[in-house]
Motif scaffolding. Structure first.
Motif, short mmCIF file in Angstrom:
data_model
loop_
_atom_site.label_atom_id
_atom_site.label_comp_id
_atom_site.label_asym_id
_atom_site.label_seq_id
_atom_site.Cartn_x
_atom_site.Cartn_y
_atom_site.Cartn_z
N THR D 96 0.81 -1.22 0.00
CA THR D 96 0.00 0.00 0.00
C THR D 96 0.85 1.27 0.00
N SER D 97 2.16 1.12 -0.11
CA SER D 97 3.06 2.27 -0.02
C SER D 97 2.81 3.06 1.26
N ASP D 98 2.46 2.34 2.31
CA ASP D 98 2.10 3.00 3.55
C ASP D 98 3.26 2.98 4.53
N ARG D 188 -2.07 11.03 -1.26
CA ARG D 188 -1.84 9.98 -0.26
C ARG D 188 -0.34 9.85 0.04
N GLU D 192 1.97 10.30 3.60
CA GLU D 192 2.97 9.39 4.15
C GLU D 192 4.27 10.16 4.40
MG LIG Z 1 -0.48 5.33 2.00
#
Ligand SMILES: [Mg+2]
Ligand SMILES: [Mg+2]
Ligand SMILES: [Mg+2]
Ligand SMILES: [Mg+2]
Ligand SMILES: [Mg+2]
Ligand SMILES: [Mg+2]
Ligand SMILES: [Mg+2]
Ligand SMILES: [Mg+2]
Ligand SMILES: [Mg+2]
Ligand SMILES: [Mg+2]
Ligand SMILES: [Mg+2]
Ligand SMILES: [Mg+2]
Ligand SMILES: [Mg+2]
Ligand SMILES: [Mg+2]
Ligand SMILES: [Mg+2]
Ligand SMILES: [Mg+2]
Ligand SMILES: [Mg+2]
Ligand SMILES: [Mg+2]
Ligand SMILES: [Mg+2]
Ligand SMILES: [Mg+2]
Ligand SMILES: [Mg+2]
Ligand SMILES: [Mg+2]
Ligand SMILES: [Mg+2]
Ligand SMILES: [Mg+2]
Ligand SMILES: [Mg+2]
Ligand SMILES: [Mg+2]
Ligand SMILES: [Mg+2]
Ligand SMILES: [Mg+2]
Ligand SMILES: [Mg+2]
Ligand SMILES: [Mg+2]
Ligand SMILES: [Mg+2]
Lengths: 327, 327, 327, 327, 327
Positions: D96-98, D188, D192
């Motif tokens: 999720t590239s989180d 988004r 982050e």
């Molecule tokens: Mg994210």
């Protein structure tokens, strides 16, 4: 050119005769906190130099130059034990929401306060009376007069802050309810905010220095507290003004966005109407063709059926467009 | 290459013979504040090194390198007791609203001031005459010459500030009244403001240091006051320039928004006309259909009734669009 | 892996035999300013630790780790009396307007200078020759070698600054004259500017510290002047780079605005043509209606009159649109 | 709740029995650098207070409160000679590239290190083993354990920096090549980056203080060097993260501009087609008029001539529009 | 007007009789840390001056003025050994997502704490009870009461931070999923964030000063730790609030962009339908022409062929537009 003079001895006002004589007398016999207040208005270089020499005030040529030339930043400079202060006096013109800037120079030396006013604004009205009413403060010497002046000037900043805040509220209100604000008006308010800020900002650092630095010529701790109070009020205003520019930028772009959204909605509406009209035009075109063999043309109610078809389609499109808010 | 020389003794100008001899004489017998002023223009490395050796000025190789190479930041550096200053001289070309930058180096050592000019701008015209007229200041020694030069250079900054402020006012005026300003012009003005700012900003910190640091080679407190005055004027300009960039950004986006709003309004107008024309076209299409049974076609005044209907609808639409300002 | 070595005694180069022997000899008998210069390229951890032990350089494990791992910020760190410096070496590739970054580590200890190069860029070419030509400087000891290297690296920054300034000028020129610049190109240039800035900015504070802090290991005041000169040049570049990002943001939005204005003008032009064509279409529709009683249809020149009317209206509209610059 | 414990004497690990006994023993007989490492996970207030009392750790109630409540800023606080550290541990979820944030508290007191982990992330895996392998460092006492932990945490920041940089590169690539990126994705990623930055920024100032302030409880200069190294790595990351937000803002507006340009180009294309179709419609309308006298209608090839005319005009318009890239 | 009073001796609450008597008694015989807590609400100038004189609190006229006038910045000022604190109390109104600001003044002098509440918000409920429960803290004297109050106020900031963060999340969610958010709502949230920030920011510097400056009147190191804890929590909130304004700016422009993209897509869709309708209109026009020689008109299935052609073209266009997502 000397528009005002007063003599303060031991915290109360005395009759003030010839200025040089009185000043000489104070120097000889007065206590350290006795002083004369001299008020000038728009003096020329020659006039100011004459006052300086006659009364032996010991103004520095650079301070004289600043006072005569005007167009200075707000500042607090010390020349030996003397203090030279440039203040920006602000006023607000309700009719045009315009902030106007004047200049007030104050030179506080031994046994004297010299105020030089530039422009029509007279922020000193009343300051003297208030100060004379507070004998304890007056007895702190000439720096108490400087405090009284700065306190008044900064109080005026607070009043203008209230006006500008109201202008900004009005513009916000207008932008977010009706959407008929010209960007011009917002931009103009930004300029007034900028003018306000330019008057205030340069004063912050030297005023802080004045009441915190151990080197400043403040004979009483009470004076430090007084100037700290002015400092506090100045910061109150500075904090608020700081945020106005950002607020107005937001309002400006919100307004532009609103106009653009409105224009686009208009275009969409016009185009939707054109699209509705295009359908009967197309159908009519079809039944305007000249083919030999077009059965519908010979139906008895053909024409009326087609008219009905056209109406149905148009009403249908209209309802659809209405539903998606294009009309 | 030496374009100027002068000898100052006890605050007044004396005849100046051979430079090395005069300098030698001053070193032997002169008071500390006697000095020679030497003016150079675009010297080569060799020329400057020759002057340095012949006159025994003791310039540091790094200072020589800077003076010859040019393209320096404004700065004030000390080499032992000597001071090396790089100033950006600015001028304003009315025709093109262009700010142009030149360089002026000043080396103040014991008993001498060496000025090196790069480019055609000659900010020193008149500086010397003014200084010679003020003997008290001149008697403060070679640093008084540095002050005279810096004072002049910063005064020129104030003049250019006035010009740029006027250019900005003109552009604002144009944007908010007529809306025919090219973004190009605004951007170009931003670049000039940037050029202005780059000349001014690096000077602020070292100039402050010069008159506040106890370590600076300023023999008289009077000199500190003089440089503080220049500092104050520099800050005045710096404050204003700081705000120009932001103002121009606002003007730039206001202008773009205005153009966009204008274009959208044009589109809306054209589309409104097309919409008006679509209605008679549609009606005409209907009565151009070839159905056998279309009663209206046979009415005697059918044609004229339809023409009237078309005109009515068009006029009605026109009035409506006019009312909502689409036309 | 040792790609270079040299021995400097009393400001001149001597023959250099086995490194450990020479270093030992200097430590025993040499003056404080004699030193050996060792050059490495991309050493592994093991190689560097071996050199460190064999020659007894006393490198700290953290410095070794940095030197081997690479990908460091520019910095100047002291380990006791030794100094460890990381420099970003930059080069400019004309074809792609690309800035490329390499790394150069310098360790200056007692009697030695160790340079470690990462990547292909070799900024040291010529540095040694120049330094050897200036015996006075060389005689200042190993820190003079550090100066020579940093001076070169910063001079390269100035060259790249010139290239980037030219790229920005070109893009500005293109945006404001033809309007055919892709936002992509501007954005890419912004990234190169960012890369440039990231190489320069971290060096500013420690370099200032190096020549101003009384605690730095600079044995001669002359060395302080030399590093101050590098500092000055670094600031020159940093000042300019600082402004590039803002300039490019302005150019970017100016370009987008120009494209949008252009597209809107295209739409207006097309719509204007469509509007012109709508009028004859409408008139033709009217005379295509099939009413029995349409007198104009029977006029002998009716058709030609209507054609003339159409042409007149079209020409009139064309002229009008031309006048308001819609066509 | 105690998930880990270990005893270090003279730089090597010893068997660790009952915690209070061991701690007591060290206090009596151990050298200053012997210490016990206790690891907790999500302790409640009661549990932590119990540990504190039983082992006589002397934790301050405020530190206990922070450790139990969590949701702290990263910080380094001293309580007398003890140090309390809050670290934000970060991890990156590829899918999720989180970026996810956990918390790690470290309390370093006399003869003990207490680590309290909040959340599932266990950054300490392996830290202990590495530290035990480096006896010299371990022999520096409990602060060496703090260094090992912080070094690891900051190394993880570097890894996440690499991931985020890659995400940004991917988004840039996508925006500038295909133009199909949703603003949502960019926004988004900005969040982050913000989360990353909020974890890092508060640590910078206290970490610098830790290794530079003479008042910190760092018994060895070697420890100062070690923490300076962590500081350096933290700055490396902080520098880069600082630029990401700006980069993403640029990418965001570039993306929006690209979408808008694309949509406008679509509109222009549709309108151009409509304009092409308008011409034959107009011509057809003309020859659909019902005038008695329209000579062309009776020409034998009139119809075909008009069809040819229509085709010619359409092809001409098409070619024209193609040339100016409207189609 | 006195809404509360309490007497604390040796860390526990005692019965409190007449205030002046009790205060007198404490002054005579009490230990340094015994004190009385007096609570006022919206006092007038006269009331406050009366309390001041009767109880001999020694409040400075400037502190009285601030307390009565209200509309102050948050601040911590010392008057000799006394401390005057202005706090902004915040509350959150769920229904309107509105942050409301009140004011709380605290004057801590020898043997007394005077709290003055302005507005309806009563943040002190419970503070006293909690403090009385912690005798050790209470025994630190009147500054412990100040700590208890500030701790509570800052804890409320944290609660409001949670609410605002939730509001921002909701708005983000709305913008990125449905796109039906009015810019108005986002702007309004920005204003609340600004209000929040203005309450917090001015407190940061003086609170830091309070627990770090050696000159502050904090008799116990324990008190320094307590205020440092409040400082830490304040920074936690300040950090987060700092980022909210930026986040909301991003959300605002993302929302505007989304609306604009949506409107443009609508226009494209309408135009595409108009373009589809233009083709049959054109074809119909052609076969509506009145040429004598139009062979197709006489074909038996000519009409149906043409209808089929029209349908084919329309379906083809529809499919094409669908494929490129214009419909
Ligand atoms: Mg994210
Ligand atoms: Mg106005
Ligand atoms: Mg005004
Ligand atoms: Mg006031
Ligand atoms: Mg007042
Ligand atoms: Mg008003
Ligand atoms: Mg140089
Ligand atoms: Mg120009
Ligand atoms: Mg120029
Ligand atoms: Mg001047
Ligand atoms: Mg002057
Ligand atoms: Mg001009
Ligand atoms: Mg002046
Ligand atoms: Mg490292
Ligand atoms: Mg590139
Ligand atoms: Mg590159
Ligand atoms: Mg150089
Ligand atoms: Mg050089
Ligand atoms: Mg190039
Ligand atoms: Mg806490
Ligand atoms: Mg996350
Ligand atoms: Mg590390
Ligand atoms: Mg490591
Ligand atoms: Mg990824
Ligand atoms: Mg490391
Ligand atoms: Mg006050
Ligand atoms: Mg609200
Ligand atoms: Mg509110
Ligand atoms: Mg709290
Ligand atoms: Mg608490
Ligand atoms: Mg809510």
């Amino acid at each position: 050119m000397i528009i005002d003079k007063a003599l303060y001895r031991s915290g109360r006002r005395d009759a003030c005769g010839d200025l040089s004589d009185e000043l000489e007398a104070i120097r000889q016999t007065g206590s350290e906190t006795d002083f004369i207040w001299i008020g000038l208005k728009d003096p020329t270089m020659d006039e100011l130099e004459e006052v300086n020499e006659e009364l032996g005030l010991g103004l520095h040529p650079l301070a004289i130059e600043d006072a005569v030339k005007g167009r200075q930043r707000a500042k607090i400079e010390s020349y030996g034990r003397a203090v030279f202060v440039v203040l920006k006096t602000l006023s607000y013109i309700e009719a045009t929401s315009d902030v106007e800037t004047g200049e007030l120079m104050v030179h506080v030396g031994e046994h004297f306060v010299l105020t030089i006013r530039r422009g029509e604004l007279s922020p000193l009205a009343g300051v003297r009376r208030e100060l004379e009413a507070d004998r304890e403060k007056l007895a702190l010497g000439p720096m108490s007069a400087l405090h009284a002046i700065m306190d008044r000037v900064v109080d005026q900043y607070r009043e203008i802050d209230v006006e500008l805040a109201r202008d900004i509220d009005e513009i916000e209100e207008a932008v977010f309810s009706e959407g008929l604000v010209s960007s011009d008006a917002i931009y103009r308010l930004k300029r007034e905010v900028l003018e306000f800020r330019r008057a205030i900002t340069p004063l912050i650092a030297p005023l802080r220095m004045l009441h915190t630095s151990p080197r400043t010529a403040l004979p009483h701790d009470e004076l430090r507290l007084l100037f700290r109070d002015v400092d506090d009020h100045l910061h109150f205003v500075a904090d608020r003004v700081e945020s106005y520019d950002r607020l107005l930028s937001d309002v400006l772009s919100a307004n532009l966005a609103k106009i653009s959204v409105q224009q686009n909605a208009d275009m969409r509406r016009i185009s939707a109407w054109v699209a509705i009209a295009a359908v009967p035009t197309m159908i009519a075109g079809i039944y305007g063709m000249n083919f030999d063999n077009m059965p519908e043309l010979h139906w008895h109610y053909g024409y009326f059926l087609v008219l009905g078809l056209m109406a149905t389609v148009c009403v249908g499109l209209y309802a659809t467009f209405k539903k998606v808010s294009w009309l």
